[in-house]
Scaffold this motif. Structure first.
Motif, PDB file in Angstrom:
ATOM      1  N   ASP A 230       0.863   1.276  -1.782  1.00 50.46           N
ATOM      2  CA  ASP A 230      -0.306   1.187  -0.842  1.00 50.46           C
ATOM      3  C   ASP A 230      -1.306  -0.097  -1.138  1.00 50.46           C
ATOM      4  O   ASP A 230      -1.895  -0.564  -0.469  1.00 50.46           O
ATOM      5  CB  ASP A 230      -1.186   2.428  -1.336  1.00 50.46           C
ATOM      6  N   MET A 231      -0.982  -0.721  -2.443  1.00 52.70           N
ATOM      7  CA  MET A 231      -1.697  -1.854  -2.548  1.00 52.70           C
ATOM      8  C   MET A 231      -0.898  -2.780  -3.365  1.00 52.70           C
ATOM      9  O   MET A 231      -0.034  -2.222  -4.435  1.00 52.70           O
ATOM     10  CB  MET A 231      -2.809  -1.280  -3.445  1.00 52.70           C
TER      11      MET A 231
ATOM     12  N   LYS B 283      -4.120  -2.988   5.199  1.00 46.46           N
ATOM     13  CA  LYS B 283      -5.244  -3.411   6.362  1.00 46.46           C
ATOM     14  C   LYS B 283      -6.057  -4.622   5.815  1.00 46.46           C
ATOM     15  O   LYS B 283      -6.653  -5.369   6.488  1.00 46.46           O
ATOM     16  CB  LYS B 283      -6.199  -2.280   6.584  1.00 46.46           C
ATOM     17  N   LYS B 284      -6.098  -5.051   4.522  1.00 45.07           N
ATOM     18  CA  LYS B 284      -6.859  -6.088   3.934  1.00 45.07           C
ATOM     19  C   LYS B 284      -6.198  -6.809   2.857  1.00 45.07           C
ATOM     20  O   LYS B 284      -5.343  -6.401   2.377  1.00 45.07           O
ATOM     21  CB  LYS B 284      -8.137  -5.436   3.327  1.00 45.07           C
ATOM     22  N   ILE B 285      -6.790  -7.987   2.933  1.00 46.13           N
ATOM     23  CA  ILE B 285      -6.409  -9.009   1.822  1.00 46.13           C
ATOM     24  C   ILE B 285      -7.558  -9.699   1.128  1.00 46.13           C
ATOM     25  O   ILE B 285      -8.468 -10.139   1.998  1.00 46.13           O
ATOM     26  CB  ILE B 285      -5.334 -10.100   2.266  1.00 46.13           C
ATOM     27  N   SER B 286      -7.558  -9.787  -0.060  1.00 44.85           N
ATOM     28  CA  SER B 286      -8.730 -10.524  -0.771  1.00 44.85           C
ATOM     29  C   SER B 286      -8.265 -11.320  -1.960  1.00 44.85           C
ATOM     30  O   SER B 286      -7.768 -10.436  -2.919  1.00 44.85           O
ATOM     31  CB  SER B 286     -10.067  -9.669  -1.003  1.00 44.85           C
TER      32      SER B 286
ATOM     33  N   LYS C   2      -8.491   4.047   0.801  1.00 47.89           N
ATOM     34  CA  LYS C   2      -7.773   5.225  -0.002  1.00 47.89           C
ATOM     35  C   LYS C   2      -7.255   4.825  -1.198  1.00 47.89           C
ATOM     36  O   LYS C   2      -6.745   3.806  -1.413  1.00 47.89           O
ATOM     37  CB  LYS C   2      -6.714   5.900   1.028  1.00 47.89           C
ATOM     38  N   LEU C   3      -7.508   5.503  -2.211  1.00 52.36           N
ATOM     39  CA  LEU C   3      -7.389   5.114  -3.461  1.00 52.36           C
ATOM     40  C   LEU C   3      -5.714   4.973  -3.711  1.00 52.36           C
ATOM     41  O   LEU C   3      -4.988   5.918  -3.134  1.00 52.36           O
ATOM     42  CB  LEU C   3      -7.580   5.979  -4.633  1.00 52.36           C
ATOM     43  N   PRO C   4      -5.117   3.815  -4.058  1.00 57.52           N
ATOM     44  CA  PRO C   4      -3.405   3.792  -4.229  1.00 57.52           C
ATOM     45  C   PRO C   4      -2.959   4.446  -5.164  1.00 57.52           C
ATOM     46  O   PRO C   4      -2.925   4.619  -6.251  1.00 57.52           O
ATOM     47  CB  PRO C   4      -3.522   2.054  -4.473  1.00 57.52           C
TER      48      PRO C   4
END
Length: 170
Positions: A26-27, A58-61, A103-105
């Motif tokens: 998930d992450m 969906k995201k990257i940071s 959503k929490l991984p």
């Protein structure tokens, strides 16, 4: 200016997200300079502070220390979360903040070949409901196949090294 195009960074992320999907991750929390640079374009110098890059479906940071004065935001392909070191473990709070936006991984990928045992223990303590997977080998395999943009930079570097080598021989 970043060394690679937006399209190049997007292709890298798409390939990584295929690996995430295949491994039910998930992450991903990247901590190594080389993988953070590969996926975000930002090269950090830690000065004793933690740096990271967090990637979801969906995201990257990037996550960076305040001392960098927003350089990762200006010098990377993605968003950036800045943390201060006024309180202990704010780096971890930044990771958790990023994770709480989605959503929490349940499954988290980390680089076992780079992450310190101390940082791994701390991350596991804030995500005590998650399962951790070593993704370092998958990352290395993805980085082995070179794109046309990477090949051009390698060729140019070799050309410059040749010029330097010929100067030394003279």
């Amino acid at each position: 200016k970043l060394p690679f195009s937006t399209n190049e960074y997007n292709n890298r992320l798409n390939n990584l997200r295929i690996v995430m999907e295949r491994n039910n991750i998930d992450m991903i929390i990247l901590t190594s300079m080389h993988n953070i640079a590969y996926y975000s374009g930002f090269i950090y110098c830690s000065f004793g502070r933690s740096y990271g890059c967090v990637i979801t479906k969906k995201k990257i940071s990037t996550i960076s220390a305040n001392i960098d004065a927003s350089q990762p935001w200006r010098r990377s392909h993605c968003d950036n979360i800045i943390y201060t070191d006024w309180k202990r473990d704010n780096f971890l709070k930044a990771i958790k903040y990023f994770a709480n936006e989605d959503k929490l991984p349940k499954n988290i990928g980390i680089e076992n070949d780079h992450i310190t045992l101390d940082l791994k223990d701390k991350i596991e303590s804030i995500f005590d409901f998650s399962v951790f997977t070593d993704i370092s080998k998958d990352l290395m395999i993805l980085r082995m196949v070179k794109s046309n943009e990477e090949i051009e930079i390698i060729k140019n570097g070799a050309r410059i090294a040749d010029i330097g080598g010929h100067e030394i021989v003279k």
